[in-house]
Design a protein around this motif. Structure first.
Motif, PDB file in Angstrom:
ATOM      1  N   GLU A  33       0.734  -1.188   0.143  1.00  0.00           N
ATOM      2  CA  GLU A  33       0.091   0.083  -0.012  1.00  0.00           C
ATOM      3  C   GLU A  33       0.842   1.363   0.022  1.00  0.00           C
ATOM      4  OE1 GLU A  33      -2.498   0.065   3.461  1.00  0.00           O
ATOM      5  OE2 GLU A  33      -3.521   1.716   2.576  1.00  0.00           O
ATOM      6  N   PRO A  34       0.426   2.212  -0.811  1.00  0.00           N
ATOM      7  CA  PRO A  34       1.453   3.486  -0.650  1.00  0.00           C
ATOM      8  C   PRO A  34       1.367   3.932   0.549  1.00  0.00           C
ATOM      9  CG  PRO A  34      -0.512   3.813  -1.955  1.00  0.00           C
ATOM     10  CD  PRO A  34      -0.518   2.392  -1.644  1.00  0.00           C
ATOM     11  N   TYR A  35       2.685   4.348   1.343  1.00  0.00           N
ATOM     12  CA  TYR A  35       2.772   4.952   2.409  1.00  0.00           C
ATOM     13  C   TYR A  35       3.339   6.373   2.262  1.00  0.00           C
ATOM     14  CZ  TYR A  35       1.134   1.608   5.803  1.00  0.00           C
ATOM     15  OH  TYR A  35       0.276   0.843   6.553  1.00  0.00           O
ATOM     16  N   CYS A  36       3.132   7.351   3.203  1.00  0.00           N
ATOM     17  CA  CYS A  36       4.100   8.562   3.257  1.00  0.00           C
ATOM     18  C   CYS A  36       4.397   9.222   4.440  1.00  0.00           C
ATOM     19  CB  CYS A  36       2.845   9.607   2.393  1.00  0.00           C
ATOM     20  SG  CYS A  36       1.466   9.977   3.068  1.00  0.00           S
ATOM     21  N   PHE A  37       5.249  10.051   4.413  1.00  0.00           N
ATOM     22  CA  PHE A  37       5.625  10.622   5.683  1.00  0.00           C
ATOM     23  C   PHE A  37       4.896  12.152   5.688  1.00  0.00           C
ATOM     24  CE2 PHE A  37       9.088   7.988   4.897  1.00  0.00           C
ATOM     25  CZ  PHE A  37       9.493   7.389   6.233  1.00  0.00           C
ATOM     26  N   ARG A  38       4.349  12.435   6.862  1.00  0.00           N
ATOM     27  CA  ARG A  38       3.439  13.719   7.139  1.00  0.00           C
ATOM     28  C   ARG A  38       4.072  14.072   8.479  1.00  0.00           C
ATOM     29  NH1 ARG A  38       2.715  13.488   2.727  1.00  0.00           N
ATOM     30  NH2 ARG A  38       0.978  13.688   1.380  1.00  0.00           N
ATOM     31  N   LEU A  39       3.965  15.632   8.375  1.00  0.00           N
ATOM     32  CA  LEU A  39       4.323  16.176   9.615  1.00  0.00           C
ATOM     33  C   LEU A  39       3.190  17.045  10.165  1.00  0.00           C
ATOM     34  CD1 LEU A  39       7.205  17.633  10.586  1.00  0.00           C
ATOM     35  CD2 LEU A  39       6.070  19.549  10.062  1.00  0.00           C
ATOM     36  N   GLN A  40       2.901  16.833  11.436  1.00  0.00           N
ATOM     37  CA  GLN A  40       1.946  17.452  12.191  1.00  0.00           C
ATOM     38  C   GLN A  40       2.144  18.028  13.628  1.00  0.00           C
ATOM     39  OE1 GLN A  40      -1.380  18.194  12.116  1.00  0.00           O
ATOM     40  NE2 GLN A  40      -2.004  17.989  14.208  1.00  0.00           N
ATOM     41  N   LYS A  41       2.335  19.265  13.956  1.00  0.00           N
ATOM     42  CA  LYS A  41       2.602  19.732  15.314  1.00  0.00           C
ATOM     43  C   LYS A  41       4.297  19.051  15.567  1.00  0.00           C
ATOM     44  CE  LYS A  41      -1.759  20.077  17.264  1.00  0.00           C
ATOM     45  NZ  LYS A  41      -2.685  19.295  18.149  1.00  0.00           N
TER      46      LYS A  41
END
Lengths: 180, 322
Positions: A33-41
């Motif tokens: 499954e496509p995964y990604c990096f995300r920034l939150q706080k």
């Protein structure tokens, strides 16, 4: 929530590559499954694309967490890996160290790994290399950085530190409110 | 004997599977949704609210279930299986409608002249071959002149006259012209969206110059005299990628960053002197197949020559590298 900028990605990937090396590609280019990096706080999350898309509809102050928290950016702009990333680090780790049962508790209380507690170690581990720490029955306990290379550890006395503690699973209890 | 009363009582006891309402229920089997547009009956609602709500809900569910049972179903191991029809309730779109693209220069001209857009077919009829051929691409009509096996040379042409080359250059020039026009259109569309009046542009320029001069002192504007009505300097707003990007492009950029990191690491390793020295302990182990250096030193029986030669060969390689 936003994607990482190029500088941030570099910091995150450099930290991860210290532990899993080339296997980092497996995290970015996943077959299932496509995964990604995300920034939150200030926190970096490794999240599947589908749940990221669901998370978009949650307002920023209301979004507590999503996916797997890999670590956070400090105020001075450094990236710190958290114990929550252990699942992926343990899966792809290049260098491993196993500690004896009598060394497990000291490590889980946040102490460095001493030579006396060393069970096994991956051959040819260099100095200052990120390693994942396992118990003797292959349960990942945390991770850290080697103080000496494998060859140099032979000459050390039993009380010398061989792995500097970075994170351990005891943090799930100790720092419960700060994790995730 | 009159049995109509008994029959009526019996019928009342049997809850009917048919639901009849003043305004028929709207059933969307695709979303498994029932919408009841009937006005709430105030009397029965006030009398017993729970009961009224229960009966309304029951009617809705009954209608939905009878619709589901009327759908075609197949028999499987786990029981009958019905595939739902596509939903027919229109849902509002999540994002605003895309903005119309600004017209290209040709589109402006065509609309001014009243020229209708004509769609060119991909294939054209070839009179000589008596068949449809591609307008462009492999064996395309636009390459016909270039691919002829014989070429006409005009009278009194140069020695280095090459008709094939001329045709090809002309075709390539047409392609380049089209690309140039496309880029011009694109830049025009960009600038027209951020087009400012002359006065506004001048104002921005002055503001920018002022901002530069304000921080161009020894203390970077910290200890300067403040003028009356001077506003605080605004910083540059940070810009980020949209959260919802295509995963493919994101993966590509990530892999590019990764390969760059790898390159840096390799370069750093090359710069460190003495790091390429071989690991003697490991080399001895692999060469002696785990028997130690003593096994290498002593020649072994009849076939000893082979092993020792292999050992010395590897040793030589190691020395060469160092």
């Amino acid at each position: 929530m936003r994607p990482l900028t190029e500088e941030e990605s570099k910091l995150v990937f450099a930290k991860l590559a210290n532990f899993i090396g080339k296997n980092l590609i497996q995290l970015i280019d996943r077959a299932d499954e496509p995964y990604c990096f995300r920034l939150q706080k200030d926190r970096v999350y490794y999240v599947s694309e589908s749940s990221m898309r669901l998370g978009i509809s949650v307002a920023r102050p209301n979004l507590v967490s999503l996916g797997t928290c890999f670590g956070k950016f400090t105020k001075s702009g450094k990236f710190k890996l958290q114990i929550t990333a252990l699942d992926y680090l343990a899966q792809y780790a290049k260098y491993k160290i196993w500690i004896k049962p009598n060394g497990e508790m000291p490590f889980l209380y946040g102490n460095h790994v001493l030579k006396a507690h060393l069970g096994r170690i991956t051959e040819d581990t260099p100095e200052h290399q990120g390693v994942v720490v396992y118990s003797m029955n292959d349960v990942p306990l945390g991770f850290g950085v080697t103080a000496r290379s494998t060859v140099d550890t032979r000459k050390l006395d039993p009380t010398a530190i061989i792995v500097f503690h970075q994170a351990d699973v005891g943090e799930y209890l100790r720092d419960e409110e700060a994790l995730f | 004997m009159d049995v109509s009363d008994i029959l009526a009582a019996h019928a009342a006891k049997q809850i009917t599977t048919r639901v009849e309402k003043e305004i028929p229920l709207l059933i969307d089997a695709g979303f498994l949704t029932v919408t009841d547009l009937n006005v709430v009956d105030k009397e029965s609602y006030d009398a017993d609210r729970e009961d009224y709500l229960l009966s309304t809900a029951r009617d809705g569910i009954q209608a939905l279930i009878s619709t589901l049972f009327s759908l075609p179903s197949t028999h499987t191991q786990d029981g009958p299986l019905t595939s739902l029809p596509p939903p027919n309730t229109p849902l509002p779109r999540a994002k605003p409608l895309p903005k119309p693209k600004p017209p290209t220069k040709w589109e402006q001209f065509a609309s001014a002249k009243g020229i209708q857009k004509k769609r060119k077919e991909r294939k054209v009829w070839d009179e000589e071959k008596q068949e449809w051929v591609d307008r462009w691409g492999r064996n395309g009509k636009n390459k016909q002149g270039e691919e002829q096996w014989i070429q006409e040379v005009p009278h009194g042409a140069d020695v280095d006259h090459d008709p094939v080359k001329n045709l090809r250059n002309a075709r390539k020039a047409r392609v380049a012209k089209n690309e140039r026009q496309r880029l011009q259109n694109e830049s025009r569309a960009q600038s027209s969206s951020s087009q400012l009046p002359e006065r506004e542009k001048r104002k921005q320029e002055i503001d920018r110059t002022l901002a530069t001069t304000r921080v161009s002192t020894a203390s970077m504007g910290r200890f300067d005299k403040q003028l009356e009505g001077e506003k605080k300097l605004k910083g540059v707003k940070r810009k980020f990628e949209p959260t919802e990007t295509s995963v493919e492009s994101e993966k590509k950029t990530n892999l590019a960053i990764l390969s760059k990191l790898d390159g840096d690491a390799k370069r750093a390793r090359r710069d460190v002197p003495g790091d390429d020295a071989i690991n003697v302990r490991k080399a001895i182990r692999t060469v002696s197949k785990g028997r130690g250096s003593a096994a290498l030193a002593r020649p072994v029986g009849g076939r000893g020559g082979k092993t020792s030669s292999r050992g010395s060969k590897s040793g030589g390689r190691g020395r060469g590298k160092r």
